[in-house]
Design an enzyme around this catalytic site. Structure first.
Site: not given
Ligand code: FAD
Ligand code: NAD
Length: 477
Positions: A58, A191, A193-194, A281, A329, A453
């Site tokens: 973000k 294509a 979210v990421i 993921r 998250a 408004h």
């Molecule tokens: P995580 O955030 O993955 O945290 C898990 C933690 O557990 C990590 O710190 C890891 O080191 C630790 N861990 C793992 N295994 C062990 C172990 N055995 N012992 C000790 N520690 C361990 N979500 C949104 O809602 N809004 C967004 O805008 C958004 N943007 C994103 C952008 C990107 C690029 C990515 C990759 C994800 C995004 N997400 C977003 C998804 C969001 O990050 C995840 O849904 C969220 O972080 C999940 O939270 P969690 O606590 O379940 O897992």
């Molecule tokens: P995603 O599930 O959003 O998108 C993955 C895309 O890849 C899908 O459209 C799928 O059809 C496509 N795909 C799968 N296999 C493929 C292949 N072999 N070749 C071409 N396309 C293929 O997953 P992501 O973008 O990796 O994000 C993972 C998760 O992280 C999201 O589901 C979301 O929950 C979380 N996230 C959330 C935010 C947010 O809330 N703004 C931002 C980033 C990530």
């Protein structure tokens, strides 16, 4: 004798750290095991979200949007900017600073609430014992009355494009948040979210972005009317999105990455400077539980839980990305609160039907509740109200008058069933619909609520009015 706590949380991301804080607030002696090592080679809390997910993405979306706006879009306001230059190092340093502030802030919250951070890898053993392996390899066994597993998720790999973030040619989201130069061309596999968010960042900073998506339906989880509009607008923004396209192989050369792919017209090749793999993921379950713990996983590899996040083991819970449901998250955090309150004997609850989704592209996309296609499939009778931002004064003033709000209400009870938004600040607007759904509001309730408004919220109001064909600022059909 193993040190004993009331609660041990394994994982300190938004699910785990929130669970730990809430447990401590409720008077439970709590420890959180977290192993993350950040870009400064230091242990860090906050998980994916704060270190390499929500927050850095973000931050870069915001910075790149400013750059893009000044470069391309400010003339219509009567502001001419002669020269704009990009200092990518500074942009990245700002991102890193924000990540450090926020992850450090969680450490401070742990201290203030008395949560003990056990640095290292946590593994569930039998009888709610947890083995903690520190960075230096030393181990200690601790135990608790209750254990919450919140180990999160990691990117899915595909054999056609093996990721190597250190080399920086074929990367996952972590690598794509850290490019030190703007790639001339960026290929994106997936294509979703990421792909869309990080593709947007680099597109705005000057890359030619080509996205290869395997399936035919763009943003299959979103309302398809909104998804069609989004696809059209993203293409206008310069994203080259190709649907029904499968990557079959990649090859690294001196010029970048050669990507072989197949679409409906046959086999093709393209060369890109960098390639982002963003195909979804998967839950982090490797080495999280010893076999003798008896923890059950579902057929897709997630930890098996019921509606209250209870696993098959008494006193063991799992929350966040490592269990079923959207990988968001706020979903994980709310599960953490629910579990902590249930452990403390309260009545924690989470309404899975009112979880907002946001995609932080331009325009933003956000929704809550059912899509129109889901209502059709489930045979639920519904009414639709839409309102375009083109007829909203505030959106016009912002030069952001594209997209719409779409409300879906039950045809007989008028209960709000879903709200889908594409347009300016959709991420913020959607919260009005989330709150309305939490309170079991009808579209009439929203229609009878006074909205200031000129605000973007008037588009929400008008869409609610439109459910009954009485929008005031559009010709009702
Ligand atoms: P995580 O955030 O993955 O945290 C898990 C933690 O557990 C990590 O710190 C890891 O080191 C630790 N861990 C793992 N295994 C062990 C172990 N055995 N012992 C000790 N520690 C361990 N979500 C949104 O809602 N809004 C967004 O805008 C958004 N943007 C994103 C952008 C990107 C690029 C990515 C990759 C994800 C995004 N997400 C977003 C998804 C969001 O990050 C995840 O849904 C969220 O972080 C999940 O939270 P969690 O606590 O379940 O897992
Ligand atoms: P995603 O599930 O959003 O998108 C993955 C895309 O890849 C899908 O459209 C799928 O059809 C496509 N795909 C799968 N296999 C493929 C292949 N072999 N070749 C071409 N396309 C293929 O997953 P992501 O973008 O990796 O994000 C993972 C998760 O992280 C999201 O589901 C979301 O929950 C979380 N996230 C959330 C935010 C947010 O809330 N703004 C931002 C980033 C990530």
């Amino acid at each position: 004798m193993a040190k004993t706590y009331d609660v041990i949380v394994i994982g300190g991301g938004p699910a785990g750290y929130v669970a730990a804080i809430r447990c401590a607030q409720l008077g439970l002696e709590t420890a959180c095991v977290e192993k993350w090592i950040n870009f400064k080679n230091e242990p860090a809390l906050g998980g994916t979200c704060l270190n390499v997910g929500c927050i850095p993405s973000k931050t870069l979306l915001e910075s790149s949007e400013h750059y893009h706006l000044i470069k391309k879009g400010i003339n219509s306001h009567g502001i001419h900017v002669d020269s704009v230059s990009l200092d990518l190092d500074k942009m990245m340093a700002r991102k890193e600073d924000i990540v450090m502030q926020l992850t450090g802030g969680i450490g401070a919250l742990f201290k203030a609430n008395g949560v003990e951070w056990l640095k290292g890898h946590g593994k569930l053993l039998a009888d709610r014992q947890v083995e903690v392996t520190a960075r230096d390899g030393s181990t200690e066994v601790v135990s608790a009355d209750q254990v919450i597993i919140a180990t999160g998720s990691q990117p899915i790999d595909i054999s056609a494009a093996p990721v190597d973030n250190a080399e920086g040619l074929i990367v996952d989201s972590t690598g794509a948040l850290d490019f030190r130069q703007v790639p001339k061309t960026l290929g994106v596999i997936g294509a979703g979210v990421i792909g869309l968010e990080l593709g947007s960042v680099w597109n705005r900073l000057g890359s030619k972005v080509i996205m290869l998506e395997a399936v035919e339906d763009f943003l299959a989880l979103a309302d398809q009317q909104i998804a069609r509009d989004a696809l059209r607008q993203f293409k206008k923004e310069g994203l080259d999105i190709r649907m029904a396209t499968r990557v079959t192989a990649t090859r690294k050369t001196a010029d970048g990455v050669v990507v072989s792919f197949k679409d409906t017209s046959g086999d093709h090749e393209m060369t890109v400077d960098k390639l982002l793999v963003s195909v979804g993921r998967r839950p982090n379950t490797d080495n999280v539980a010893a076999l003798e713990s008896g923890l059950l996983f579902d057929e897709r590899g997630y930890i098996h839980v019921d509606d209250d996040c209870r696993t098959n083991l008494p006193g063991v819970y799992a929350i966040g990305d490592v269990v079923r449901g959207p990988m968001l998250a706020h979903k994980g955090s709310e599960e953490g609160v629910m579990v902590a309150e249930n452990i403390a004997g309260q009545h924690g609850h989470l309404n899975y039907d009112a979880i907002p989704w946001v995609i932080y592209t331009n325009p933003e996309i956000a929704w809550v509740g059912k899509t129109e296609q889901a209502l059709k499939a489930e045979g639920i009778p519904y009414k639709i109200g839409t309102f375009p931002f083109a007829a909203n004064g505030r959106a016009k003033a912002m030069e952001a008058a594209s997209g719409m709000v779409k409300m879906l209400a039950h045809a007989e009870t008028d209960l709000l069933l879903g709200c889908h938004i594409i347009g300016p600040f959709a991420s913020e607007l959607v919260q009005e619909a989330v709150l309305a759904m939490e309170f079991h509001a009808s579209s009439e309730d929203l229609a009878r609520t006074i909205h200031g408004h000129p605000t973007l919220y008037e588009a929400m109001h008008e869409a609610a009015l439109a459910v009954h064909g009485r929008a005031l600022h559009k010709i009702n059909t």
